[in-house]
Write an enzyme that holds these catalytic residues in place. Structure first.
Site, PDB file in Angstrom:
ATOM      1  N   ARG A   1     -46.074 -23.492  28.150  1.00  0.00           N
ATOM      2  CA  ARG A   1     -46.769 -24.085  27.007  1.00  0.00           C
ATOM      3  C   ARG A   1     -47.350 -25.442  27.405  1.00  0.00           C
ATOM      4  O   ARG A   1     -46.789 -26.150  28.249  1.00  0.00           O
ATOM      5  CB  ARG A   1     -45.793 -24.278  25.828  1.00  0.00           C
ATOM      6  CG  ARG A   1     -45.474 -22.995  25.102  1.00  0.00           C
ATOM      7  CD  ARG A   1     -46.704 -22.367  24.503  1.00  0.00           C
ATOM      8  NE  ARG A   1     -47.077 -23.056  23.285  1.00  0.00           N
ATOM      9  CZ  ARG A   1     -47.044 -22.522  22.065  1.00  0.00           C
ATOM     10  NH1 ARG A   1     -46.664 -21.263  21.915  1.00  0.00           N
ATOM     11  NH2 ARG A   1     -47.409 -23.194  21.011  1.00  0.00           N
TER      12      ARG A   1
ATOM     13  N   LYS B   1     -44.257 -31.805  29.139  1.00  0.00           N
ATOM     14  CA  LYS B   1     -44.286 -30.962  30.345  1.00  0.00           C
ATOM     15  C   LYS B   1     -45.259 -31.529  31.390  1.00  0.00           C
ATOM     16  O   LYS B   1     -45.269 -31.102  32.532  1.00  0.00           O
ATOM     17  CB  LYS B   1     -44.654 -29.534  29.976  1.00  0.00           C
ATOM     18  CG  LYS B   1     -43.589 -28.847  29.087  1.00  0.00           C
ATOM     19  CD  LYS B   1     -43.981 -27.443  28.698  1.00  0.00           C
ATOM     20  CE  LYS B   1     -43.084 -26.813  27.663  1.00  0.00           C
ATOM     21  NZ  LYS B   1     -41.875 -26.178  28.203  1.00  0.00           N
TER      22      LYS B   1
HETATM   23  O1  9GP Z   1     -37.847 -25.934  25.519  1.00  0.00           O
HETATM   24  C1  9GP Z   1     -36.797 -25.013  25.708  1.00  0.00           C
HETATM   25  C2  9GP Z   1     -36.783 -24.530  27.159  1.00  0.00           C
HETATM   26  O2  9GP Z   1     -36.504 -25.593  28.018  1.00  0.00           O
HETATM   27  C3  9GP Z   1     -35.737 -23.449  27.319  1.00  0.00           C
HETATM   28  O3  9GP Z   1     -35.789 -22.899  28.600  1.00  0.00           O
HETATM   29  C4  9GP Z   1     -35.948 -22.360  26.278  1.00  0.00           C
HETATM   30  C5  9GP Z   1     -34.880 -21.288  26.343  1.00  0.00           C
HETATM   31  O4  9GP Z   1     -33.619 -21.871  26.243  1.00  0.00           O
HETATM   32  O5  9GP Z   1     -35.933 -22.892  24.972  1.00  0.00           O
HETATM   33  C6  9GP Z   1     -36.949 -23.855  24.756  1.00  0.00           C
HETATM   34  N1  9GP Z   1     -36.829 -24.329  23.382  1.00  0.00           N
HETATM   35  C7  9GP Z   1     -37.625 -23.911  22.401  1.00  0.00           C
HETATM   36  O6  9GP Z   1     -38.518 -23.121  22.571  1.00  0.00           O
HETATM   37  C8  9GP Z   1     -37.398 -24.463  21.021  1.00  0.00           C
HETATM   38  O7  9GP Z   1     -36.219 -25.077  20.832  1.00  0.00           O
END
Ligand code: 9GP
Length: 835
Positions: free
Chosen positions: A562, A567
């Site tokens: 994203r 990022k």
């Molecule tokens: O931003 C995190 C990402 O770092 C992680 O790998 C993923 C799965 O655990 O979750 C993302 N979080 C979200 O999409 C919203 O909380």
């Protein structure tokens, strides 16, 4: 698995045959009977549908026999509640997991078609935004592979994540139409529909036994209809169910209104209800006031819990033992209202005493947090919450009061602490804090990488950690090796299998045996040859679709995820411009040719992220058309990054960009997919990067940037990006070039918000990390020239990624949180009387 083995577990039923001729005929039959076409007039999509149905038939005995397991009373089932499941295309992974890819390829070839062309027809279900939804999909696949009885519960969005087009270098959102040609992978189950209430009021009454009770008189009722999708495990019979709910009108046509001549009024209710599951919310946008989002959350959670209760009672279970039947995982705060809903169902509808119901609830739920970003921690304004879910608000007050009484004893006299812990935020406008509700209502709370789990304890959930340290755990994310190596990189998979056998597919730790080949010249040569071939494939694709010629021997430097300021795709851009300036200054400079590849969507309302896309595409336009540099630097933005489009990307990377500001990325999972496929990482000490670096060895990872402690110190001591800008000539030159309108046809205003944000504010510390990043990238360039060294590092990356399998992560959840064990599914012919 051999063909014989596959056949030996077939049931006696004429739709499960796996002979090539049988498959070919089944495809032809389905084309005729289901698609209503004969080959001469059939489209490729008709053939895809015919094939998909052929495969579906063949997994049906496994699916039905697995469902039989859920019904056995002694079996504990994992229920994974998630507002997002980003499954990716079904057909490819199902062929692999059923072990029938080659048979089907041949049958399709015998029908005069190519399997790849049919695979390309599938519209993937984009029912998620990114990492969180994709993780849920990996976990469902691992649960099935590990033979754990599990059901995923979520929402069947009619429109998933938008399709991204680029017009004039800007992101344009186009409605996703994944259902337009039908979905062969789902079965609607209208007979299992449930009713979900909204709004209205509550009223107290005394029941027959004289007990005080509350009833909820809703303002409206919506029907939830389940649609089931099979999730096939790898070479096992277990085929779990993903049950997604669609909202429908309880009574779709209001005859009273119609009879009074109000034609539109008559269908109002239908439209209102169906709107509920129309569209997935893109993340990265403030939620306040988004009533529909709260409605979606409550809708699927209520459907799921009602479904579980029905299943439990159907198996003769007592609701006081509900937690012994189901281990429910809350995937982030999105389903957190489940805590209040289960209490309502148990206390109001099934008349359990509060304390008994609370014990059941707490023993049932586990909660996974996926982010530390404050804007993503959901809270709902009290008036909105109360008007939509009046009974739940009362229940939350009750939970809160009891919880704070308990906390008061622990934090004697500390009223500020209690205010911080409260389920209700009363610091200004009042809100319900969903993360707090999830923490109080769950017996286990986990983060998704070691660093993230530690930070949770020190920051956003600090007070809860002080109260209940024993509830906190870490469960580092993982990805499924079936999709993210075996399916997406068949050449590398074959090479690996030739050297270490097939066990790695389900025991990823076995990859470690590749270490023995890291120095082997012949193995290195084959490894390189494969990387070169997949890079060539991606280059061909880019040439065909974007008309950009790229050099497959250049260093493929890839950042796909994203688009978000944290990022730091724009840090990557600053590096590109720095290289560009070096070449302009010294046209004969000897630099490693690089192809920079980006991909990712920006939330439609996130203006800065959209501007980041525009800056990437604008730099690409200039660089790619500058004859002086374009044989050394190319920049590509791959439009519409999704699971399908990502699959050829990970295998083709030399360098994986994981460059978030330390402390911002909870884990990341793309970082794992790249490294597994032999890319080296340039990254900060953030999220799972920390553990990846430990696993692959510091010498095989390009580390740069501030640590979390340094980030904190810098911010506390008054960070001034302007100073960094002034004292770093290359940085100043790069930023000035953007500011001058050089990349925007002379328009100096276009990128001003981005430039101003960097030099005056820079909340994500790009300028502070710039020099370290550039130095590190220079080291990357030097190392890439040492071909053998680079290849060895690449092999060692793959070899040491075993830990990051979602199988390992799921085993840990099973053991430490869910307390469930595998149950193998026996294939019996499906007999009605036995069901
Ligand atoms: O931003 C995190 C990402 O770092 C992680 O790998 C993923 C799965 O655990 O979750 C993302 N979080 C979200 O999409 C919203 O909380």
């Amino acid at each position: 698995m051999t063909t014989e083995q596959t056949q030996s577990i077939q049931v006696e039923d004429d739709r499960s045959g796996l002979g090539i001729e049988t498959l070919r005929r089944a495809i032809a039959d389905n084309l005729f009977y289901l698609q209503g076409k004969w080959p001469e007039i059939a489209t490729l999509n008709d053939f895809y549908m015919a094939l998909a149905n052929t495969v579906r038939d063949r997994l049906m005995p496994r699916w039905l026999n697995t469902i039989r397991n859920y019904r056995r009373s002694e079996v504990r089932v994992v229920a994974y509640l998630s507002a997002e499941f980003l499954l990716g295309p079904h057909l490819g992974i199902k062929l692999i997991n059923l072990g029938i890819e080659e048979l089907v390829r041949q049958a399709v070839a015998d029908s005069g078609l190519a399997l790849e062309d049919l695979l390309a027809q599938e519209e993937e279900p984009g029912l998620g935004n990114g990492g969180l939804g994709r993780l849920a999909a990996c976990y469902m696949e691992s649960l099935a592979t590990l033979e754990i009885p599990a059901i995923g519960y979520g929402i069947r969005y009619e429109f998933g994540i938008f399709d991204q087009e680029l017009r004039d270098g800007w992101q344009v959102e186009v409605t996703d139409k994944w259902l337009q040609y039908g979905n062969p992978w789902e079965i609607p189950r209208p007979e299992s529909a449930v009713m979900v209430r909204f709004g209205g009021r509550t009223e107290a009454y005394t029941d027959d036994e004289g007990a005080y009770r509350v009833r909820w008189i809703p303002a409206r009722v919506v029907k939830g209809v389940p649609y089931d999708t099979p999730i096939v495990g790898y070479y096992v019979n277990t085929t779990n169910t993903l049950r997604l709910w669609r909202a429908e009108a309880a009574e779709s046509f209001n005859f009273q209104a119609f009879n009074q001549g109000d034609y539109y009024g008559a269908v109002d209710q239908k439209i209102y209800s169906e709107n509920l599951t129309k569209v997935l919310y893109p993340n990265d946008e403030p939620l306040q006031g988004k009533q529909l989002r709260l409605e979606q959350q409550y809708f699927f959670v209520s459907c799921a819990l009602q479904d579980m209760i029905r299943l439990h009672r159907g198996a003769g279970g007592d609701l006081r033992q509900f937690h012994q039947k189901f281990a429910v995982q809350l995937n982030d705060t999105h389903p957190a209202v489940a805590v209040a809903e289960l209490m309502r169902l148990l206390v109001d509808e099934h008349r359990l005493p509060w304390d008994a119901a609370w014990e059941v609830s707490q023993s049932t739920f586990g909660f996974t947090n996926h982010t530390l970003l404050p804007e993503a921690l959901e809270k709902w304004p009290l008036p909105l919450f109360g008007s939509l879910l009046p009974r739940h608000l009362e229940i939350i007050y009750e939970i809160n009061q009891r919880f704070l009484d308990q906390a008061r004893v622990h934090f004697l006299g500390d009223s500020q602490k209690l205010a911080q812990l409260s389920l209700i935020d009363e610091s200004g406008e009042r809100y319900v804090r969903m993360a707090h509700l999830a923490c109080v209502g769950s017996h286990a709370i986990n983060g998704v990488a070691e660093l993230h789990s530690e930070l949770l304890k020190q920051t956003v959930l600090k007070d809860f950690y002080q109260l209940w340290p024993q509830k906190f755990q870490n469960k580092t994310n993982g990805v499924t090796p079936r999709r993210w190596l075996l399916l997406c990189n068949p050449r590398l998979s074959q090479l690996i299998t030739e050297h270490i056998g097939t066990d790695w597919v389900c025991q990823l730790e076995q990859l470690r045996q590749l270490e023995a080949y890291a120095e082997d010249r012949e193995f290195q040569r084959q490894w390189r040859q494969i990387k070169r071939a997949v890079k060539q494939d991606l280059a061909d694709h880019i040439q065909q679709t974007l008309n950009i010629a790229i050099n497959p021997d250049s260093l493929f430097d890839i950042q796909v995820k994203r688009i978000h300021e944290y990022k730091r795709q724009h840090l990557n851009v600053l590096h590109i411009i720095t290289l560009y300036n070096r070449i302009r200054r010294n046209p004969d400079i000897d630099i490693v040719p690089r192809t920079f590849i980006f991909g990712g969507k920006a939330a439609p309302g996130y203006i800065m992220a959209k501007l980041m896309i525009k800056v990437i595409t604008s730099v690409a336009e200039v660089v790619n058309n500058d004859p002086q540099v374009c044989d050394r630097i190319k920049v590509v933005f791959l439009p519409d990054y999704n699971v399908t489009n990502s699959q050829p990307v990970y295998p083709a990377a030399d360098l994986s960009e994981q460059i978030s500001t330390a402390g911002k990325e909870a884990s990341g999972t793309g970082n794992m997919k790249f490294s597994l496929n032999g890319a080296l990482t340039i990254g900060t000490l953030d999220g799972a990067n920390v553990e990846i670096r430990q696993a692959v060895g510091a010498e095989n990872f390009f580390l740069f940037g501030l640590t979390i402690e340094e980030v904190q110190q810098l911010q506390e001591s008054g960070y001034n990006p302007w100073d960094y800008y002034n004292r770093t000539p290359d940085l100043k030159e790069a930023i000035n070039l953007i500011n001058s309108g050089f990349f925007s046809h002379g328009n100096r205003e276009l990128f001003k918000p981005l430039v101003d944000s960097l030099v005056y504010d820079d909340p994500y510390l790009l300028l502070a990390d710039y020099s370290a990043y550039i130095d590190c990238q220079d080291t990357v360039g030097q190392r890439f020239r040492e071909t053998d060294t680079w290849t060895r590092m690449s092999i060692l990356n793959s070899a040491r990624m075993g830990y990051f399998s979602s199988d390992r992560a799921i085993r840990e959840y099973c053991q430490d949180i869910w307390h469930v064990t595998p149950i193998s599914v026996q294939l019996k012919p499906y007999v009605q009387a036995d069901a």
